[in-house]
Write an enzyme that holds these catalytic residues in place. Structure first.
Site, mmCIF file in Angstrom:
data_model
loop_
_atom_site.group_PDB
_atom_site.id
_atom_site.type_symbol
_atom_site.label_atom_id
_atom_site.label_comp_id
_atom_site.label_asym_id
_atom_site.label_seq_id
_atom_site.Cartn_x
_atom_site.Cartn_y
_atom_site.Cartn_z
ATOM 1 N N ARG A 1 -7.733 -4.550 -3.286
ATOM 2 C CA ARG A 1 -7.293 -3.368 -4.049
ATOM 3 C C ARG A 1 -8.272 -3.156 -5.203
ATOM 4 N NH1 ARG A 1 -2.339 -2.757 -1.697
ATOM 5 N NH2 ARG A 1 -1.561 -4.738 -0.925
ATOM 6 N N CYS B 1 0.836 -1.212 0.000
ATOM 7 C CA CYS B 1 0.000 0.000 0.000
ATOM 8 C C CYS B 1 0.866 1.256 0.000
ATOM 9 C CB CYS B 1 -0.925 0.031 1.211
ATOM 10 S SG CYS B 1 -2.050 -1.360 1.269
#
Ligand code: BEZ
Length: 235
Positions: A135, A52
């Protein structure tokens, strides 16, 4: 049968579900605050995680490029606001990665501890994780319609060239009323709508129209890269 793990999944062509949320840039009313712009709404699994972090640094570094294509970025994870703030401060102050450093994330990052927004957008996919969003990437057009959805798992970072290519491709298809072939990039030939009559199909195959036909249903024409970029980016 009711499956307690099944959350509704918005689909391509749907109106983007509405929500109000607290973000690192203040409160937002989504998608109404973004009318007239494209938006990429994306989720990530958790703050203070390496994949991330690499993605946020890349998004932030490319933000100007997305903005120039009339597109705003909005991120989300199921962490709280103070975790978001602390993580973004750490990124700016401490992380140097692939030549990116001192990276300031200025687009909003939604806090979603209740998972309300993540559930609304089908970002929680329990087979992958029931506590972390996958995601997800939603491309939403200036009228608030979802135009493309891409999902990646927890373990694989997104391809940002592809995200930008999708945005420019959607805008090009709209602006020129064409479709785009495999791996299209600005400057490549585009696909013209199929012939609407036997006569048009014959004309195309006889080379009477200014296009290249592989068969009567598969014809392309050039649009120069400069023409695409001028229309999309005003450059
Ligand atoms: C990461 O961003 O590094 C990550 C997050 C959740 C699970 C696995 C990796």
């Amino acid at each position: 049968m009711c499956d307690e793990h099944a959350f509704p999944m918005p689909r391509i062509g749907d109106k983007a579900p509405e929500f109000k949320a607290i973000t690192t840039q203040g409160e937002i009313n989504f998608p109404n605050d973004y009318k007239g712009s494209w938006v990429i709404l994306f989720s990530h699994p958790a703050d203070f995680t390496p994949v991330c972090t690499s993605e946020f640094m890349t998004f932030a570094t490319m933000e100007k490029q997305f903005n120039e294509a009339n597109c705003k970025l909005v991120g989300l994870s199921v962490d709280g606001l103070y975790s978001h703030i602390a993580w973004l401060r750490t990124i700016k102050e401490k992380i140097e990665y692939k030549g990116m450093k001192n990276v300031e994330v200025t687009f909003p990052l939604i806090e979603d501890i209740t998972m309300e927004v993540a559930k609304l957008y089908g970002m929680l996919q329990p087979g992958e994780s029931s506590t972390k969003a996958v995601r997800a990437v939603f491309f939403i057009d200036p009228k608030g319609i979802i135009r493309t959805i891409i999902y990646y798992p927890l373990s694989l970072g997104r391809n940002f060239d592809e995200l930008y290519r999708v945005l420019i491709g959607l805008q090009t298809a709209d602006a020129f009323s064409v479709a785009l072939p495999a791996d299209w990039r600005p400057g490549d030939d585009v696909i013209v709508p199929p012939a609407g009559s036997c006569g048009a199909a014959k004309d195309r195959m006889e080379g009477k129209e200014d296009m290249k036909c592989y068969d009567w249903f598969f014809c392309t024409k050039p649009i120069p890269k400069e023409t695409v970029l001028k229309k999309i980016l005003n450059k």
